[in-house]
Design a protein around this motif. Structure first.
Motif, mmCIF file in Angstrom:
data_model
loop_
_atom_site.group_PDB
_atom_site.id
_atom_site.type_symbol
_atom_site.label_atom_id
_atom_site.label_comp_id
_atom_site.label_asym_id
_atom_site.label_seq_id
_atom_site.Cartn_x
_atom_site.Cartn_y
_atom_site.Cartn_z
ATOM 1 N N SER A 18 45.321 -19.921 8.479
ATOM 2 C CA SER A 18 44.745 -20.433 9.732
ATOM 3 C C SER A 18 45.397 -21.499 10.478
ATOM 4 O O SER A 18 45.471 -22.427 9.498
ATOM 5 N N ARG A 36 48.218 -15.933 25.495
ATOM 6 C CA ARG A 36 49.498 -15.476 24.506
ATOM 7 C C ARG A 36 50.653 -15.172 25.045
ATOM 8 O O ARG A 36 50.251 -14.514 26.147
ATOM 9 N N GLN A 38 54.093 -13.541 24.042
ATOM 10 C CA GLN A 38 55.170 -13.252 22.793
ATOM 11 C C GLN A 38 56.762 -13.180 23.485
ATOM 12 O O GLN A 38 56.598 -13.065 24.415
ATOM 13 N N LYS A 65 38.807 -13.533 15.145
ATOM 14 C CA LYS A 65 40.320 -13.690 14.872
ATOM 15 C C LYS A 65 40.611 -14.854 15.445
ATOM 16 O O LYS A 65 41.594 -15.770 15.115
ATOM 17 N N PHE A 66 39.926 -15.293 16.871
ATOM 18 C CA PHE A 66 40.356 -16.343 17.655
ATOM 19 C C PHE A 66 39.015 -17.189 17.930
ATOM 20 O O PHE A 66 38.699 -17.343 19.292
ATOM 21 N N VAL A 80 43.934 -19.591 15.309
ATOM 22 C CA VAL A 80 44.539 -18.311 14.754
ATOM 23 C C VAL A 80 44.149 -18.029 13.370
ATOM 24 O O VAL A 80 44.544 -18.675 12.414
ATOM 25 N N MET A 83 46.062 -15.310 9.789
ATOM 26 C CA MET A 83 47.321 -14.758 10.396
ATOM 27 C C MET A 83 48.203 -13.907 9.749
ATOM 28 O O MET A 83 48.281 -13.749 8.483
ATOM 29 N N GLU A 86 52.337 -10.431 13.085
ATOM 30 C CA GLU A 86 52.112 -10.004 14.522
ATOM 31 C C GLU A 86 51.373 -11.187 15.309
ATOM 32 O O GLU A 86 51.418 -11.147 16.470
ATOM 33 N N ASP A 87 50.984 -12.008 14.789
ATOM 34 C CA ASP A 87 50.498 -13.328 15.633
ATOM 35 C C ASP A 87 51.519 -14.305 15.933
ATOM 36 O O ASP A 87 51.139 -15.131 16.622
ATOM 37 N N SER A 89 53.794 -16.078 17.918
ATOM 38 C CA SER A 89 53.603 -16.089 19.469
ATOM 39 C C SER A 89 53.675 -17.527 20.044
ATOM 40 O O SER A 89 53.736 -18.190 19.285
ATOM 41 N N TYR A 91 51.235 -19.707 22.214
ATOM 42 C CA TYR A 91 49.858 -19.972 22.451
ATOM 43 C C TYR A 91 49.623 -21.122 23.805
ATOM 44 O O TYR A 91 50.172 -22.273 23.464
#
Lengths: 115, 113
Positions: A18, A36, A38, A65-66, A80, A83, A86-87, A89, A91
């Protein structure tokens, strides 16, 4: 305008761990948001950080999750959790300044890579 | 659902030319529109905004035009400079208390010296 700083500016994390991202504003603001972004994409709102109460999450994003904290009018954190790649990104923390109409200001972002 | 989109993902211009970045929106209830500029490695920066009761608004070297009939928004940059190279996003805010902007896809503006 509001000056927003974020920590860390970037990080590389292992799957399953995390990361907590901090957002600090140089003035008191009513509205704080977490987005977020991407790579090569537009901005997607994760949640509105509410001072003194639970954050308001957008569809597709959940508190487990967040998790978000907002202990006062100048600071917020986004975690986050658990993780996955796919996370990966950027922020972004954002604020809306009272008395400035609808103007919204953004922090520099935290670039997260999950391996 | 409702969305905000951009026609051109990339726009290349020569320094000194005028640039026009377009945006289509579908939420007819939106009453406020904003253009943001995002340089590489930075967060989006507010450029200019316009309310739905206006057709045109001018800033320093930038003009935003709103055509509500066809739900079209454009950003015009006069005498484009290399420092204008960035991704530009349009965003809208709707009526009914929706104070959170919906962002469009983004257009990458490349200015060649």
């Amino acid at each position: 305008s509001a000056v927003i700083s974020q920590k860390p500016s970037r990080d590389i994390c292992q799957r399953g761990t995390s990361l907590t991202i901090q957002c600090q504003v140089d003035s008191q603001v009513t509205m704080m948001f977490w987005y977020r972004q991407q790579p090569g994409q537009s901005l997607t709102l994760i949640a509105t950080a509410n001072q003194g109460s639970e954050a308001t999450y957008e569809s597709g994003f959940v508190i487990d999750k967040f998790p978000i904290s907002r202990p006062n009018l100048t600071f917020s954190t986004l975690t986050v959790s658990n993780m996955s790649p796919e996370d990966s990104s950027i922020y972004l923390c954002s604020v809306e300044v009272a008395g400035r109409g609808y103007e919204q200001y953004f922090g520099p972002g935290t670039r997260l890579t999950v391996t | 659902g409702e969305s905000v989109g951009l026609h051109l993902p990339t726009l290349s211009v020569q320094e000194g030319d005028n640039s026009i970045i377009n945006c289509a929106y579908s939420n007819s209830a939106s009453d406020y529109f904003i253009w943001y500029k995002q340089e590489s490695g930075k967060g989006p920066q507010f450029i200019i905004d316009i309310r739905s009761n206006m057709d045109k608004r001018q800033g320093q070297r930038v003009t935003v035009l709103l055509n509500k009939t066809v739900k079209h928004l454009s950003l015009q940059i006069a005498a484009t400079q290399p420092g204008d190279s960035a991704v530009y996003f349009c965003a809208e805010k709707g009526k009914g208390g929706s104070y959170i902007p919906t962002f469009g896809r983004g257009t990458s503006l490349i200015v060649h010296p």
